[in-house]
Design an enzyme around this catalytic site. Structure first.
Site, PDB file in Angstrom:
ATOM      1  N   HIS A 179       0.800  -1.220   0.000  1.00 58.26           N
ATOM      2  CA  HIS A 179       0.000   0.000   0.000  1.00 58.26           C
ATOM      3  C   HIS A 179       0.832   1.268   0.000  1.00 58.26           C
ATOM      4  O   HIS A 179       0.340   2.326  -0.422  1.00 58.26           O
ATOM      5  CB  HIS A 179      -0.947   0.007   1.203  1.00 58.26           C
ATOM      6  CG  HIS A 179      -2.171  -0.826   1.004  1.00 58.26           C
ATOM      7  ND1 HIS A 179      -2.196  -2.190   1.229  1.00 58.26           N
ATOM      8  CD2 HIS A 179      -3.421  -0.495   0.575  1.00 58.26           C
ATOM      9  CE1 HIS A 179      -3.400  -2.650   0.958  1.00 58.26           C
ATOM     10  NE2 HIS A 179      -4.159  -1.657   0.558  1.00 58.26           N
ATOM     11  N   GLY A 180       2.055   1.213   0.468  1.00 62.82           N
ATOM     12  CA  GLY A 180       2.840   2.433   0.447  1.00 62.82           C
ATOM     13  C   GLY A 180       4.181   2.293   1.136  1.00 62.82           C
ATOM     14  O   GLY A 180       4.395   1.376   1.936  1.00 62.82           O
TER      15      GLY A 180
END
Length: 480
Positions: A327-328
């Site tokens: 996700h990041g």
């Protein structure tokens, strides 16, 4: 080009008319039109990254052919590693280089008291790179595992990778599901098109009316969390919880509805996750295409639940930590993944993770007391984990949580809410009443609901979308 923008409102009808009324006699021309439209759609973000998308597409297409045609297992593995390595290399470079550089420098400072001068890159993250990379990886994995044969038509394969409804934020499609639809002729179906428009309207309502309004409150609280009361911090966490759901599931609804206009059925990505009775059920209902991707291409190859409880626990933690990191490039996402792994552990250890497979209170208007308590607990755990997802850093998240447990829990929030609570409650009621359908208003069809009620709801939703359209915000998952 945003789904909730005027440019998309112009773009979509033009492509639709050309597709069904100009090129409807030729599958080849229809696919070529959709491919050009998809590349134009992507170029509206940054045309320079079209070359990266095209290169990734060609790499996986060519690698798939080489894997399939190679007589030697050695060469099949070489082509697989080449494709996977280059794809993950691009993903790591654009998405994670700065993160790894800073993390290594911090480690050297903490462990060895050595200060490093870190060179970071000022580069933009190509929108959708995590999604189209996973499209291509699943394709070469399936060919390597002899589940499918490679496509011999580059245009058809390119359309599978870059079909504009799913290009920048999913759902993450599989070649086994979407490619056959690309390869066969499609015929206009009025009822399917109307259903697609209905789902687009519902998606826009979730995004523009619910998510974007909740985002304003969440931003006010999170961006200045040290100066808010505990009650305001709880409110901010709740608003982000509804924001991210309305934002991402709204995008998925618009994507699925748009694809249906062109005769395609995409994978379902959400199934009312906030009505889940445990975390295992939540992850069967949230971002379904990503969860199933990690299950098929990471969890099972690691051994899945075979080999005893310790390996099952290990594999579960791996997929959740990797999912968080997907996700990041921030430790907050890794902790968020780890928290969800911890939350799901009781279900894994006591083997109850396959218990709640049916819809909650199926066939009933209200849940029983046990189901209600289970939903409240699961929702509370989810809200708590979302704090790490939204926080700018781990220290920010910990300060935020510490603030929640302060003495100001009963103090006034001093955050202007307007009619937002009413909109959220109405939205939840609609979701609850429609929870047995693919999307909440799916059954609002002629013959099932009186026309005056049906069209009254449509016009009300459309009017609300119009009223709040000036609060345009980028979809959250575009950054992933």
């Amino acid at each position: 080009m945003l789904f909730n923008s005027l440019s998309f409102a112009v773009f979509l009808p033009i492509v639709f008319i050309l597709y069904w009324f100009v090129f409807n006699k030729s599958l080849r021309l229809q696919n070529f039109l959709l491919l050009l439209s998809s590349y134009y759609f992507y170029s509206c973000w940054d045309w320079r990254f079209l070359f990266l998308l095209a290169f990734s597409t060609f790499l996986d297409y060519y690698s798939g052919l080489k894997i399939h045609n190679s007589q030697s297992q050695h060469w099949r593995k070489i082509w697989l590693v080449l494709s996977v390595g280059i794809n993950l290399g691009f993903l790591s470079f654009f998405k994670y280089y700065n993160f790894f550089a800073h993390s290594f420098a911090d480690m050297m400072m903490t462990g060895f008291h050595y200060k490093m001068n870190v060179s970071t890159l000022s580069i933009l993250l190509p929108v959708g790179i995590s999604f189209y990379t996973f499209h291509g990886l699943s394709y070469v994995f399936d060919i390597y595992n002899r589940k499918i044969e490679p496509s011999t038509n580059f245009v058809q394969y390119s359309l599978f990778v870059s079909f504009f409804p799913l290009l920048v934020a999913g759902p993450i499609e599989r070649a086994t599901h979407l490619l056959p639809q690309v390869e066969k002729p499609r015929h206009f179906d009025y009822s399917r098109a109307v259903d697609g428009l209905r789902q687009i309207l519902w998606g826009l309502f979730k995004k523009v009316v619910i998510a974007d309004n909740c985002a304003q409150i969440a931003n006010i609280v999170f961006n200045n969390s040290d100066h808010h009361t505990a009650s305001a911090l709880i409110l901010g966490a709740l608003m982000f919880t509804f924001q991210i759901y309305g934002d991402f599931s709204g995008y998925s609804d618009i994507a699925l509805g748009t694809a249906r206009l062109f005769g395609f059925e995409l994978l379902r990505n959400f199934a009312y996750p906030y009505f889940s009775r445990d975390i295992a059920e939540f992850w069967r209902r949230w971002h379904i295409s990503l969860s199933s991707w990690f299950k098929d291409y990471l969890y099972f190859p690691l051994g899945g639940s075979r080999g005893g409880m310790l390996k099952t626990v290990r594999n579960t933690f791996i997929i959740f930590l990797v999912s968080g990191f997907w996700h990041g490039a921030n430790w907050t996402f890794v902790v968020w993944g780890g928290l969800n792994a911890l939350f799901i552990m009781p279900s894994v250890i006591f083997k109850t993770n396959r218990k709640n497979l049916e819809t909650v209170a199926q066939g009933k208007l209200f849940p029983n007391l046990r189901e209600l308590l289970q939903m409240v607990i699961t929702f509370a755990l989810t809200v708590f984990a979302w704090i790490f997802f939204r926080a700018e850093s781990l220290s920010h998240a910990f300060r935020y949580i510490k603030g929640i447990f302060s003495q100001s829990i009963f103090a006034s929030t001093n955050v202007p809410l307007g009619v937002l609570p009413v909109l959220v409650v109405v939205f939840l009621i609609m979701e609850w009443l429609g929870r047995e359908n693919k999307y909440a208003i799916e059954k609002l069809k002629a013959g099932k609901v009186p026309a005056i009620a049906r069209w009254g709801l449509y016009y009300t939703m459309a009017a609300l979308v119009y009223v709040y359209a000036n609060n345009e915000q980028v979809f959250i998952y575009f950054q992933f």
